[in-house]
Each structure stands twice: as C-alpha cells, then as structure tokens.
Design an enzyme around this catalytic site. Structure first.
Site, PDB file in Angstrom:
ATOM      1  N   GLU A 137       5.044  12.709 -12.810  1.00 34.67           N
ATOM      2  CA  GLU A 137       4.919  11.481 -13.626  1.00 34.67           C
ATOM      3  C   GLU A 137       3.524  11.366 -14.247  1.00 34.67           C
ATOM      4  OE1 GLU A 137       3.773   7.779 -12.188  1.00 34.67           O
ATOM      5  OE2 GLU A 137       4.080   8.251 -10.071  1.00 34.67           O
ATOM      6  N   LYS A 193       3.384   2.447   0.016  1.00 34.71           N
ATOM      7  CA  LYS A 193       2.124   1.744   0.281  1.00 34.71           C
ATOM      8  C   LYS A 193       2.393   0.363   0.812  1.00 34.71           C
ATOM      9  CE  LYS A 193      -1.495   3.010  -2.786  1.00 34.71           C
ATOM     10  NZ  LYS A 193      -0.987   3.703  -3.943  1.00 34.71           N
TER      11      LYS A 193
HETATM   12  N1  PSU Z   1       2.155   3.475  -6.381  1.00 38.99           N
HETATM   13  C1  PSU Z   1       1.092   4.282  -6.227  1.00 38.99           C
HETATM   14  N2  PSU Z   1       0.553   4.905  -7.297  1.00 38.99           N
HETATM   15  C2  PSU Z   1       1.075   4.749  -8.556  1.00 38.99           C
HETATM   16  C3  PSU Z   1       2.240   3.913  -8.710  1.00 38.99           C
HETATM   17  C4  PSU Z   1       2.735   3.304  -7.607  1.00 38.99           C
HETATM   18  O1  PSU Z   1       0.605   4.436  -5.130  1.00 38.99           O
HETATM   19  O2  PSU Z   1       0.557   5.328  -9.521  1.00 38.99           O
HETATM   20  C5  PSU Z   1       2.861   3.794 -10.055  1.00 38.99           C
HETATM   21  C6  PSU Z   1       4.083   4.728 -10.170  1.00 38.99           C
HETATM   22  O3  PSU Z   1       4.139   5.225 -11.493  1.00 38.99           O
HETATM   23  C7  PSU Z   1       5.250   3.793  -9.919  1.00 38.99           C
HETATM   24  C8  PSU Z   1       4.758   2.538 -10.573  1.00 38.99           C
HETATM   25  O4  PSU Z   1       6.470   4.248 -10.485  1.00 38.99           O
HETATM   26  O5  PSU Z   1       3.372   2.465 -10.227  1.00 38.99           O
HETATM   27  C9  PSU Z   1       5.506   1.315 -10.098  1.00 38.99           C
HETATM   28  O6  PSU Z   1       5.152   0.229 -10.899  1.00 38.99           O
HETATM   29  P1  PSU Z   1       5.987  -1.129 -10.777  1.00 38.99           P
HETATM   30  O7  PSU Z   1       5.708  -1.607  -9.377  1.00 38.99           O
HETATM   31  O8  PSU Z   1       5.413  -2.020 -11.835  1.00 38.99           O
HETATM   32  O9  PSU Z   1       7.419  -0.772 -10.990  1.00 38.99           O
END
Ligand code: PSU
Ligand code: MN
Length: 304
Positions: free
Chosen positions: A27, A161
C-alpha cells in the site's frame, strides 16, 4: 473490459502476472501518511527489496494521473513520500481522485480492491484500520474491515494497533467471515507489541500452512480476505503497557483538537511517533520489513 482502461500495470508486474510468478501488493498510505520523509521512501524501497530477496515481485499501488497504478518506479515513490497534497484514498475516494486526476495514496481497503482487479492475491502492510475506540458512538469503523469481508486478497500485518479497539475489531472480522491467523504464537499481536491481551482466533506456524489455508478458502469459493498477523520481532517491540500510555495521550489530543474521520488515523500515528522520539517509527519500520519477508514467502508457497 472498461475496468482495464483504468489500470496501469507496471511492465515487470504484468510479466509476472502472465508467467504466474508470486507477487506481493504493497500500500501507499503508509508512505504518504504513515511515516515521515525520508524514512517513508527509504522503507518503501527496502520493503520492495525484501520482497524480491524472498522470491516474489513487489507491486506498490497508488492512484496517479487518473490511473490505478500497480507497481511504481522510484520517482513515483519519491513523489508520494515527499510532496504535500497527496490524498489518503480509501475505497469511497477512488472515483473522485481518478476522475479528477488527483495523486492518491491508497489505504488497505483501496489497495486490496486494486490488487484484486490486477489479479494479485497477497498484500503486505504494517497495520490495518479497524474499529476505533468509542466506535459505539462515533461509528468510526475502517472500510478496511468491510473490504476484508468481501475481497479475496490476504493481508499480512503486525496485528492491530491499540489506537483501535482490538477486541471489537476481532469481533467485526468474525462477523465478516474473515479468518484471523497469527504466525507462530497463540496471542494476537498489537503492532508495536507482540502481546495484546487477546487470544488469536487461529494460529499457524509456517508460511506453507498459511498458503494452504488461503488455497482452501478460495478454492471452496469463499470470497474475502484472511488476516495474517505477524508479531513484531522481539528485539524491536515496545511493551504494551508502555505504548498504552503514549496512545492514551494521542487519543486525548485528538479529542481535544476534534480530529475525526479520515484524519484521525494519520493524526494518531504522527502524534505517537512524535511523543516516543522516533522509537515507535523504528519499530514500525522493522515490523513492515518483517511482514514483507513473511508475505513474500507465503506468496512463493501459494504459487508453488
Ligand atoms: N495503521 C497503521 N499505519 C497506517 C495505517 C493504519 O499503523 O499507515 C493506514 C493504512 O493505510 C490503513 C489506513 O488502511 O491507515 C486506515 O485508515 P482509516 O482508519 O481512516 O480507514
Ligand atoms: Mn474512519
């Protein structure tokens, strides 16, 4: 098909797809919004190298010039990592950024969908989005989870996390029919820490066993993802209790500044990195690299 007109597959990736070689999707939100420059670009390049060393072809995914790009060159990675204004693109954002030719870094959800369009089955990241703490009132549940319930691309991560509600995230994955398998231990890992206080629903101890589970799932016609949780290497972990203090501080700051929606996850990541003087960043980099090695090994086994 019209869909192909929107895909821009890098020649090396196209060749690997045609030859049925093992591929690993990566990603780009982690590059543009998950880590600071220049460590983000360095890590992205190193992760691609680790995938190669372990026998698979890397395909980093992003939206550029109105195309869903599968496989990026160095210049494109550099641009994503070192210019403001790159969108964080989840599933809902894809039509907007594509039609307006906005540069976009894809989240787990958007990357999975594009990987599936291209025909890639294994995807490596650091951490997935999930059910946020307080989701019972905010309804903040990442599209990563709904995507995992429907799209047949396996996700290798270091667990969840604790900026998220780990227990509710596991419940949501169960509801979506997504198997959650931890590599080599009984406890589900919490990204920076090998432990989370939650038992992993499933455990497997080899890449071959994981690949054979993926085969079984998809050959039966069960669509959707498998979440593969790879605990961070022990030498790089930050104990859960220590991380919890930092995460609580970051959550309080977000609350005070009224940070919501798509900005919440990037804000929390940045605040945590700032408050741990880079220790969390070093752990983050180490776990992504470890995931890349496992993901590539699974891809090799899956294709073998
Ligand atoms: N958690 C991490 N590092 C990240 C992300 C999440 O530890 O970079 C990023 C990933 O791309 C994940 C996104 O898909 O955040 C999720 O965002 P949201 O919670 O807005 O869906
Ligand atoms: Mn959200």
């Amino acid at each position: 098909m019209k869909q192909n007109e929107y895909l821009n597959i890098h020649p090396e990736v196209a060749e690997a797809l045609a030859a049925r070689k093992p591929l690993v999707a990566l990603e780009s939100t982690i590059i543009a919004h998950g880590m600071p420059y220049p460590q983000n670009v360095e890590t992205a390049l190193e992760v691609e190298e680790i995938v190669r060393k372990n026998g698979a072809i890397p395909a980093t995914i992003a939206v550029l010039d109105g195309k869903l790009c599968v496989g990026l060159n160095r210049e494109q990675l550099e641009m994503l990592g070192n210019s403001g204004g790159v969108w964080k693109v989840s599933l809902r954002d894809l039509p907007y950024v594509v039609s307006k030719h906005i540069a976009g870094a894809t989240t787990v959800a958007a990357t999975m969908r594009i990987a599936a369009m291209a025909g890639i089955r294994i995807f490596v990241t650091g951490g997935i989005g999930g059910v946020h703490r307080g989701a019972e009132t905010s309804m903040d549940v990442s599209a990563d989870l709904t995507e995992m319930a429907q799209t047949s691309v396996a996700v290798v991560s270091a667990g969840v996390k604790s900026i998220l509600d780990i227990g509710l995230t596991l419940e949501y994955l169960e509801t979506g029919g997504v198997p959650v398998v931890t590599f080599g231990q009984d406890e589900f890992p919490a990204f920076y820490s090998r432990n989370s206080g939650f038992a992993s629903p499933l455990r497997l101890d080899s890449a071959a066993a994981i690949a054979s589970m993926l085969k079984a799932k998809w050959e039966m016609g069960l669509s959707g993802s498998v979440l593969i949780a790879n605990p961070i290497p022990a030498s790089m972990e930050i104990p859960y209790a220590q991380m919890e203090v930092t995460i609580k501080e970051a959550l309080e700051q977000a609350e005070k500044l009224n940070i919501r929606g798509k900005n919440l996850t990037p804000f929390l990541l940045k605040t945590i990195a700032g408050n741990t003087e880079g220790e969390s960043l070093a752990s983050n980099i180490a776990l992504v690299k470890s995931n890349a090695a496992l993901g590539a090994t699974i891809a090799v086994s899956y294709h073998g």
